[in-house]
Scaffold this motif. Structure first.
Motif, mmCIF file in Angstrom:
data_model
loop_
_atom_site.group_PDB
_atom_site.id
_atom_site.type_symbol
_atom_site.label_atom_id
_atom_site.label_comp_id
_atom_site.label_asym_id
_atom_site.label_seq_id
_atom_site.Cartn_x
_atom_site.Cartn_y
_atom_site.Cartn_z
ATOM 1 N N ALA A 1 0.866 -1.184 0.000
ATOM 2 C CA ALA A 1 0.000 0.000 0.000
ATOM 3 C C ALA A 1 0.901 1.233 0.000
ATOM 4 C CB ALA A 1 -0.930 0.011 1.207
ATOM 5 N N LEU A 2 1.178 1.762 -1.162
ATOM 6 C CA LEU A 2 2.093 2.887 -1.294
ATOM 7 C C LEU A 2 1.556 4.106 -0.555
ATOM 8 C CD1 LEU A 2 4.701 3.886 -2.773
ATOM 9 C CD2 LEU A 2 3.177 4.771 -4.546
ATOM 10 N N ALA A 3 2.404 4.721 0.245
ATOM 11 C CA ALA A 3 2.024 5.934 0.959
ATOM 12 C C ALA A 3 1.915 7.115 -0.008
ATOM 13 C CB ALA A 3 3.075 6.243 2.031
ATOM 14 N N GLN A 4 1.207 8.152 0.437
ATOM 15 C CA GLN A 4 1.134 9.381 -0.349
ATOM 16 C C GLN A 4 2.545 9.890 -0.606
ATOM 17 O OE1 GLN A 4 -1.822 10.938 -1.417
ATOM 18 N NE2 GLN A 4 -0.431 12.212 -2.644
ATOM 19 N N GLN A 5 2.847 10.191 -1.844
ATOM 20 C CA GLN A 5 4.201 10.554 -2.226
ATOM 21 C C GLN A 5 4.437 12.067 -2.186
ATOM 22 O OE1 GLN A 5 6.791 8.105 -3.083
ATOM 23 N NE2 GLN A 5 5.183 7.191 -1.823
ATOM 24 N N PRO A 6 5.661 12.472 -1.857
ATOM 25 C CA PRO A 6 5.986 13.903 -1.907
ATOM 26 C C PRO A 6 5.984 14.400 -3.348
ATOM 27 C CG PRO A 6 7.961 12.597 -1.509
ATOM 28 C CD PRO A 6 6.798 11.645 -1.412
ATOM 29 N N ALA A 7 6.027 15.703 -3.497
ATOM 30 C CA ALA A 7 6.042 16.295 -4.828
ATOM 31 C C ALA A 7 7.293 15.877 -5.591
ATOM 32 C CB ALA A 7 5.977 17.816 -4.727
ATOM 33 N N VAL A 8 7.175 15.815 -6.905
ATOM 34 C CA VAL A 8 8.295 15.437 -7.758
ATOM 35 C C VAL A 8 9.295 16.594 -7.821
ATOM 36 C CG1 VAL A 8 8.977 14.719 -10.078
ATOM 37 C CG2 VAL A 8 6.748 14.017 -9.142
ATOM 38 N N ILE A 9 10.573 16.265 -7.668
ATOM 39 C CA ILE A 9 11.647 17.253 -7.782
ATOM 40 C C ILE A 9 12.429 16.957 -9.058
ATOM 41 C CG2 ILE A 9 13.718 18.230 -6.726
ATOM 42 C CD1 ILE A 9 12.593 17.379 -4.006
ATOM 43 N N VAL A 10 12.294 17.813 -10.043
ATOM 44 C CA VAL A 10 12.967 17.623 -11.328
ATOM 45 C C VAL A 10 14.303 18.357 -11.294
ATOM 46 C CG1 VAL A 10 12.816 17.943 -13.827
ATOM 47 C CG2 VAL A 10 10.751 17.436 -12.491
ATOM 48 N N PRO A 11 15.401 17.690 -11.646
ATOM 49 C CA PRO A 11 16.710 18.358 -11.653
ATOM 50 C C PRO A 11 16.732 19.583 -12.558
ATOM 51 C CG PRO A 11 16.979 15.980 -11.830
ATOM 52 C CD PRO A 11 15.509 16.258 -11.978
ATOM 53 N N ASP A 12 17.513 20.576 -12.169
ATOM 54 C CA ASP A 12 17.630 21.806 -12.946
ATOM 55 C C ASP A 12 18.045 21.500 -14.390
ATOM 56 O OD1 ASP A 12 16.991 23.245 -10.704
ATOM 57 O OD2 ASP A 12 19.076 23.773 -10.216
ATOM 58 N N GLY A 13 17.454 22.219 -15.315
ATOM 59 C CA GLY A 13 17.811 22.081 -16.718
ATOM 60 C C GLY A 13 17.077 20.979 -17.449
ATOM 61 N N LEU A 14 16.230 20.230 -16.734
ATOM 62 C CA LEU A 14 15.508 19.124 -17.357
ATOM 63 C C LEU A 14 14.002 19.341 -17.256
ATOM 64 C CD1 LEU A 14 17.565 16.053 -16.031
ATOM 65 C CD2 LEU A 14 17.771 17.209 -18.250
ATOM 66 N N THR A 15 13.284 18.745 -18.179
ATOM 67 C CA THR A 15 11.820 18.760 -18.186
ATOM 68 C C THR A 15 11.325 17.331 -18.168
ATOM 69 O OG1 THR A 15 11.788 20.795 -19.494
ATOM 70 C CG2 THR A 15 9.769 19.475 -19.464
ATOM 71 N N ALA B 1 17.239 21.084 -22.416
ATOM 72 C CA ALA B 1 16.737 22.283 -23.086
ATOM 73 C C ALA B 1 16.768 22.169 -24.602
ATOM 74 C CB ALA B 1 17.548 23.500 -22.636
ATOM 75 N N GLN B 2 17.613 21.283 -25.118
ATOM 76 C CA GLN B 2 17.702 21.062 -26.558
ATOM 77 C C GLN B 2 16.731 19.983 -27.045
ATOM 78 O OE1 GLN B 2 20.698 21.331 -24.607
ATOM 79 N NE2 GLN B 2 20.472 23.511 -25.150
ATOM 80 N N GLY B 3 15.934 19.439 -26.143
ATOM 81 C CA GLY B 3 14.956 18.431 -26.515
ATOM 82 C C GLY B 3 15.512 17.025 -26.573
ATOM 83 N N ARG B 4 16.746 16.805 -26.101
ATOM 84 C CA ARG B 4 17.358 15.477 -26.123
ATOM 85 C C ARG B 4 16.952 14.696 -24.872
ATOM 86 N NH1 ARG B 4 23.233 18.076 -27.052
ATOM 87 N NH2 ARG B 4 22.475 18.973 -25.084
ATOM 88 N N LEU B 5 16.589 13.430 -25.059
ATOM 89 C CA LEU B 5 16.197 12.611 -23.912
ATOM 90 C C LEU B 5 17.412 12.305 -23.052
ATOM 91 C CD1 LEU B 5 13.501 10.021 -25.002
ATOM 92 C CD2 LEU B 5 13.289 12.454 -24.476
#
Length: 279
Positions: free
Chosen positions: A127-141, A182-186
């Motif tokens: 039973a997965l607990a409520q998760q914290p907000a997602v933290i995306v590393p700088d410079g990435l989407t 930022a250049q759209g590269r995965l």
């Protein structure tokens, strides 16, 4: 009792499912059907009874994985495990073959020429607990994967694992997320799928643990109170999962028959497997 060895077909999914149920494994009928459809396997039977078998998956011209190596309780001690493994190695002659082994299975696999190269920690919660907000590393989407990402996802997977799994990624695409610069590269991706008691998250491929955490966290956002499992070779991700309430319940050996793949230190790394069977 005379036994025969034959190729596995989709018709064997029901017998395989019943056998895993007897042994307490989590696989559903749908899991068996998917795994057989993606791979090729063998069955040992006697008078129509499924005594044991294994499935393997080709991931390119020189790499394969083996899983669902299973022998019924009443047929153990008769060499059936060795028989099915030898048949699978013959199928994948010339390939570097990987699998994940329990302590008991490791003995047999070593006799067949496999070498242990790592351990993979299985983390899960019912039973997965409520998760914290997602933290995306700088410079990435971070965004959902789309069909146009499939080739780049496959390329990242190959860099990290040496496996060409396009047909698998295409099945998982609708439940996948990616990180792009930022250049759209995965710069990373992660997938999830229904399996066993609930959800399995993997593969997770990223350049570093912060990126891996962002991908996993995104896939867990809507899974509160559901069963979630990850299989990780990375102790840092494992420690993070423990803090989120995903206990470590197992740590099988990663083993290889041939040459182990080593990802470039500055390239994408594997932070979670699709599964121990699929690699």
């Amino acid at each position: 009792m005379n036994t025969i060895l034959r190729a596995m077909t989709l018709a064997d999914a029901e017998a395989g499912y019943r056998l895993t149920q007897q042994l307490g494994w989590a696989h559903r009928r749908e899991d068996w059907q998917q795994l057989i459809a993606l791979g090729e396997g063998v069955v040992v039977e006697a008078q129509g009874d499924y005594l044991g078998g294994a499935i393997g998956w080709r991931w390119g011209p020189d790499a394969a994985t083996i899983g669902l190596v299973i022998v019924s309780k009443q047929a153990r001690g008769r060499g059936i495990g060795r028989q099915v493994m030898q048949a699978m190695l013959e199928k994948f002659s010339g390939c570097n073959v990987r699998l994940h082994a329990t302590d008991m299975g490791q003995v047999l696999y070593e006799k067949l020429g496999f070498q242990a190269c790592d351990r993979v920690a299985q983390h899960q919660t019912r039973a997965l607990a409520q998760q914290p907000a997602v933290i995306v590393p700088d410079g990435l989407t971070l965004r959902p994967a789309v069909e146009a990402d499939a080739a780049a996802i496959d390329a990242l997977d190959y860099q990290a694992n040496g496996l060409r799994r396009m047909r698998l990624h295409q099945q998982l695409l609708a439940q996948s997320v990616v990180l792009q610069d930022a250049q759209g590269r995965l710069q990373g991706f992660a997938s999830r799928r229904r399996f066993g008691h609930g959800w399995t998250i993997g593969p997770v491929i990223a350049a570093d643990v912060a990126a891996a955490q962002a991908l996993v966290s995104q896939l867990m956002q809507d899974l509160t109170q559901q069963f979630v499992r990850l299989d990780t070779p990375d102790a840092r991700l494992g420690a993070w999962l423990l803090n989120l309430g995903l206990a470590q319940v197992d740590a099988p050996f990663a083993m290889v028959h041939g040459t182990a793949w080593r990802a470039a230190p500055n390239g994408p790394q594997t932070f979670a497997l699709v599964s121990p069977a699929l690699g």
